[in-house]
Motif scaffolding. Structure first.
Motif, short mmCIF file in Angstrom:
data_model
loop_
_atom_site.label_atom_id
_atom_site.label_comp_id
_atom_site.label_asym_id
_atom_site.label_seq_id
_atom_site.Cartn_x
_atom_site.Cartn_y
_atom_site.Cartn_z
N ALA A 289 12.55 3.15 2.05
CA ALA A 289 11.25 2.47 1.98
C ALA A 289 10.22 3.19 2.84
O ALA A 289 9.07 3.37 2.43
CB ALA A 289 11.40 1.02 2.40
N ALA A 290 10.62 3.62 4.03
CA ALA A 290 9.69 4.31 4.93
C ALA A 290 9.19 5.61 4.33
O ALA A 290 8.00 5.94 4.42
CB ALA A 290 10.37 4.56 6.28
N GLU A 293 6.73 4.74 1.49
CA GLU A 293 5.48 4.20 2.02
C GLU A 293 4.64 5.27 2.69
O GLU A 293 3.41 5.18 2.72
CB GLU A 293 5.80 3.06 2.99
CG GLU A 293 6.31 1.82 2.28
CD GLU A 293 7.04 0.85 3.18
OE1 GLU A 293 7.50 -0.20 2.68
OE2 GLU A 293 7.17 1.14 4.39
N ASP A 294 5.27 6.31 3.21
CA ASP A 294 4.54 7.43 3.80
C ASP A 294 3.95 8.36 2.74
O ASP A 294 2.93 9.02 2.97
CB ASP A 294 5.45 8.24 4.73
CG ASP A 294 5.75 7.52 6.03
OD1 ASP A 294 5.06 6.53 6.34
OD2 ASP A 294 6.70 7.94 6.73
N LEU A 327 8.95 -2.74 -0.94
CA LEU A 327 7.96 -1.86 -0.33
C LEU A 327 6.75 -2.67 0.11
O LEU A 327 6.50 -3.76 -0.39
CB LEU A 327 7.51 -0.80 -1.35
CG LEU A 327 8.58 0.03 -2.04
CD1 LEU A 327 7.93 0.95 -3.08
CD2 LEU A 327 9.39 0.83 -1.03
N LYS A 328 5.97 -2.12 1.03
CA LYS A 328 4.70 -2.74 1.38
C LYS A 328 3.82 -2.79 0.14
O LYS A 328 3.89 -1.91 -0.73
CB LYS A 328 4.02 -1.95 2.49
CG LYS A 328 4.78 -2.00 3.82
CD LYS A 328 4.08 -1.16 4.89
CE LYS A 328 4.86 -1.21 6.20
NZ LYS A 328 4.24 -0.35 7.24
N SER A 329 2.99 -3.81 0.03
CA SER A 329 2.27 -4.08 -1.21
C SER A 329 1.40 -2.92 -1.66
O SER A 329 1.33 -2.61 -2.86
CB SER A 329 1.43 -5.34 -1.08
OG SER A 329 0.48 -5.21 -0.03
N GLU A 330 0.73 -2.24 -0.75
CA GLU A 330 -0.14 -1.14 -1.15
C GLU A 330 0.69 0.00 -1.74
O GLU A 330 0.32 0.59 -2.77
CB GLU A 330 -0.93 -0.63 0.06
CG GLU A 330 -1.92 0.48 -0.27
CD GLU A 330 -3.05 0.05 -1.17
OE1 GLU A 330 -3.67 0.92 -1.83
OE2 GLU A 330 -3.34 -1.16 -1.23
N ALA A 331 1.81 0.32 -1.12
CA ALA A 331 2.68 1.37 -1.64
C ALA A 331 3.28 0.95 -2.98
O ALA A 331 3.37 1.76 -3.91
CB ALA A 331 3.80 1.69 -0.65
#
Length: 351
Positions: A289-290, A293-294, A327-331
């Motif tokens: 996930a990291a 997201e990056d 995942l974070k919503s933006e990603a």
């Protein structure tokens, strides 16, 4: 050379040795500018209903064995905005001399807002048995017809789980990615700006040739299908989030699609869980996930539907949405549809 400038020219501008033109009347080029308006409108309509729209970057189908209206209805139910539909050539078609399929054109004509045309799938038997001849016609038609995306090419491919269970081993394919045919594809992508997809099993012995090609063709746009799908763990000791992070940061033309099985999916050949993005409890692993997201613009939503599993769209979408929810919503929004739009059309889309 920029993609739009290239595609505005003629196929004769190609620097590759392509097959001669046939005598038949050439079909009209896809009107991508007009189609984009419909695709964009459908994306926004789904988002307006509170559903995260999905662009499936990688699926193929048998044009003779699909009810397009029924399939489009299932897309509506699942919130799938577009499927990049790549037609297959079956054994019968290949035996009769067929090396190209216009099925994507029929899908787009029937449901222009649902389907983005992708070129003929590079799978058994046309690609594996006659790779040179397949590429000869393939690269010419992609340019002549104005395709925005090339379908999936199987360089190293084990039989799919359903094929393994049926005892069908014909798709155990090995074509060197750094051989003649790999060089043609990478060079074509670098010249045109068009992206192409590869099925390339994740194994230690296969990584160096891929890295070699990415370095040799830095302007090529390569979609490596099936994030972290490792079918034999004993053959893969290098690949992981840290390795892929380095690869992505070194090679800006590399993208990865997110078609893989659910937390309990097992590859019958190894009897191992082959989707390695999941924790044992079914959550997305934090290290994967990291990474995503990056670098969300380098990851693309995908369903990996095929001619023998088109009815699995509902389950495939559930698995994909389960992954996106980790995942974070933006990603998640970027991976679901924005990254594909940016890759295909070189612009960001606001929903």
């Amino acid at each position: 050379m920029r993609r739009r400038a290239f595609l505005g020219g003629t196929a004769a501008a190609l620097t590759f040795a392509l097959a001669p033109h046939s005598l038949r009347a050439a079909p009209a080029r896809f009107d991508i500018a007009t189609l984009r308006k419909g695709w964009q409108g459908r994306l926004r309509a789904i988002a307006a209903k509170g559903t995260l729209p999905i662009i499936d970057i990688e699926s193929c189908y048998n044009p003779g064995k699909i009810n397009l209206a029924e399939f489009a209805g299932r897309m509506d139910e699942a919130g799938v905005a577009q499927v990049c539909m790549s037609p297959q050539i079956g054994k019968g078609g290949f035996d009769s001399g067929k090396l190209w399929n216009d099925g994507a054109r029929d899908a787009v004509a029937a449901f222009p807002s649902h389907f983005i045309p992708a070129s003929t799938a590079g799978i058994w038997p046309a690609w594996s048995e006659k790779p040179k001849e397949f590429l000869d016609i393939h690269l010419r038609r992609v340019v002549e017809d104005g395709y925005p995306l090339l379908g999936e090419f199987e360089f190293r491919h084990y039989p799919s789980p359903p094929e393994w269970q049926r005892g069908e081993m014909f798709r155990d394919i090995a074509i060197p990615i750094d051989g003649e045919h790999g060089h043609r594809l990478f060079a074509f992508s670098a010249e045109t700006g068009l992206s192409f997809q590869i099925h390339y099993e994740i194994e230690d012995g296969l990584l160096a040739p891929l890295e070699k090609m990415l370095a040799a063709y830095p302007r090529a746009k390569v979609i490596w299908c099936h994030l972290a799908q490792v079918r034999y763990q004993g053959r893969s000791t290098v690949y992981g989030p840290a390795y892929l992070r380095k690869l992505l940061e070194t090679h800006p033309g590399l993208y990865v699609d997110t078609a893989f099985g659910g937390p309990k999916s097992v590859y019958p050949g190894s009897r191992e869980n082959h989707a390695r993005v999941w924790e044992s409890d079914g959550r997305v692993r934090p290290d994967w996930a990291a990474l995503i997201e990056d670098h969300p613009w380098r990851f693309l939503a995908a369903l990996d539907l095929g001619g023998d599993r088109m009815d699995e769209i509902g389950d495939k979408v559930k698995t994909l949405r389960r992954f996106l929810a980790g995942l974070k919503s933006e990603a998640a929004g970027t991976v679901a549809c924005r990254s594909a739009w940016k890759l295909l059309f070189d612009e960001q889309i606001a929903l």
